[in-house]
Design an enzyme around this catalytic site. Structure first.
Site, PDB file in Angstrom:
ATOM      1  N   HIS A 242      23.072-157.750  -6.583  1.00  0.00           N
ATOM      2  CA  HIS A 242      24.182-157.708  -7.536  1.00  0.00           C
ATOM      3  C   HIS A 242      24.001-158.687  -8.702  1.00  0.00           C
ATOM      4  O   HIS A 242      24.133-158.318  -9.861  1.00  0.00           O
ATOM      5  CB  HIS A 242      25.495-158.071  -6.827  1.00  0.00           C
ATOM      6  CG  HIS A 242      25.803-157.247  -5.634  1.00  0.00           C
ATOM      7  ND1 HIS A 242      26.321-155.971  -5.689  1.00  0.00           N
ATOM      8  CD2 HIS A 242      25.669-157.539  -4.317  1.00  0.00           C
ATOM      9  CE1 HIS A 242      26.514-155.514  -4.467  1.00  0.00           C
ATOM     10  NE2 HIS A 242      26.120-156.424  -3.615  1.00  0.00           N
TER      11      HIS A 242
HETATM   12  O1  RIB Z   1      30.043-158.491  -4.272  1.00  0.00           O
HETATM   13  C1  RIB Z   1      28.833-159.122  -4.595  1.00  0.00           C
HETATM   14  C2  RIB Z   1      29.066-160.524  -5.048  1.00  0.00           C
HETATM   15  O2  RIB Z   1      29.667-161.262  -3.985  1.00  0.00           O
HETATM   16  C3  RIB Z   1      27.762-161.271  -5.377  1.00  0.00           C
HETATM   17  O3  RIB Z   1      27.988-162.204  -6.389  1.00  0.00           O
HETATM   18  C4  RIB Z   1      27.430-161.963  -4.086  1.00  0.00           C
HETATM   19  O4  RIB Z   1      26.688-163.174  -4.289  1.00  0.00           O
HETATM   20  C5  RIB Z   1      28.792-162.305  -3.561  1.00  0.00           C
HETATM   21  O5  RIB Z   1      29.190-163.513  -4.163  1.00  0.00           O
END
Ligand code: RIB
Ligand code: CA
Length: 310
Positions: A242
């Site tokens: 992500h």
């Molecule tokens: O949903 C994904 C996010 O949540 C990313 O930033 C991961 O590191 C968690 O923090």
């Protein structure tokens, strides 16, 4: 080269770690600071982890400032099942040589922006938006001076990853996300609709690992851990990375398709807490300076990782 001044606010976290390796290796970025927030694991660990990653990348020129250790209103909630108890997957914690910089992360952000021309300090938020919300409360003019702002958070087409309707970063501190979206600050949000297109396949992880550098080894190890979690918890084989998306966009905006929109955040309902209502319809979308990442060029993003961690 005209380098982009940037602050990264994060909660490392295995995908934060991969994003930090990308940023630490990108000479196009003038990384002014890394600020930390409680999120995946408590702030004391995200701050230690940011210092560990900085040392691995040989970037101890970049100050690490500790930020908020709890959401604006709610109790801290972690995501250790996705990042490991210490937050960096298989990596055993060590005591980084260089300490935390003086000053809270919120002050570091405000001072950096006020010391430069408007629109010249970018911010990438890779965790809950607590620090950004606190900075906007303390310095509302930040909404006119800070930017570009790229945030990993939210979900629309993809549904949620921490509840049926919410993505973790927005769910963890929905009040902060709500205040940011209402502030007038131009925000580009990289939600699960885009980040779920940027997945660490076996081939991509192997290609990074084959570079055999400390940064590439670290990025590959973090993705391997995520792959194990993906198989065990989600039932997939290629985990989304992500937090790469906001940093990759700052380096190569052409890798992403964005749509103007208005983003609102649910804070009242426990069932749909942290839901991001992303409105594209004309007449509404222009009412807020928001953009939503609709798609991502995953091959291009991973080419960036290969280029910057070699
Ligand atoms: O949903 C994904 C996010 O949540 C990313 O930033 C991961 O590191 C968690 O923090
Ligand atoms: Ca994160």
């Amino acid at each position: 080269m005209n380098r982009q001044a940037l602050i990264i606010d994060c909660d490392p976290g295995v995908d934060d770690a991969v994003a930090l390796m990308l940023a630490f290796g990108a000479s196009e970025l003038d990384l002014l600071a890394v600020t930390t927030v409680g999120g995946n694991v408590p702030q004391v660990k995200t701050t230690r982890n940011a210092r560990m990653l900085r040392q691995i990348a040989d970037r101890e020129d970049v100050p690490v400032h500790a930020g908020a250790d709890r959401p604006l209103r709610r109790k801290p909630a972690g995501a250790g099942e996705f990042h490991g108890a210490e937050g960096l997957g298989f990596m055993a914690p060590f005591a980084p040589a260089k300490g935390v910089a003086d000053g809270h992360g919120v002050d570091a952000l405000i001072n950096a922006v006020n010391a430069r021309e408007p629109g010249t300090v970018a911010l990438a938020v890779l965790g809950p938006m607590t620090n950004l919300a606190l900075a906007l409360r303390r310095e509302p003019m930040l909404a006119k001076r800070l930017g570009p702002v790229a945030v990993m958070g939210g979900a629309r087409r993809e549904g949620g990853n921490i509840t049926a309707s919410a993505e973790f970063n927005v769910w963890a501190d929905p009040e902060a996300a709500d205040e940011v979206m209402r502030s007038g600050l131009p925000v580009t949000l990289f939600g699960l609709d885009a980040t779920h297109q940027v997945r660490a396949t076996d081939a991509r992880i192997a290609a990074v690992a084959d570079l055999r550098t400390p940064m590439a080894d670290t990025a590959a190890a973090m993705m391997r851990f995520s792959q194990q979690v993906e198989r065990e918890i989600v039932g997939g084989d290629a985990p989304p990375v992500h937090d790469l998306c906001p940093v990759a966009w700052l380096l190569r905006p052409d890798l992403f398709d964005l749509a103007p929109c208005r983003i609102q955040v649910e804070t009242a309902s426990e069932l749909t807490r942290g839901h991001t209502a992303v409105e594209f319809r004309a007449g509404v979308a222009g009412s807020q300076p928001h953009r939503w990442a609709v798609s991502a060029d995953a091959n291009g993003v991973f080419d960036l990782i290969m280029d910057k961690t070699r």
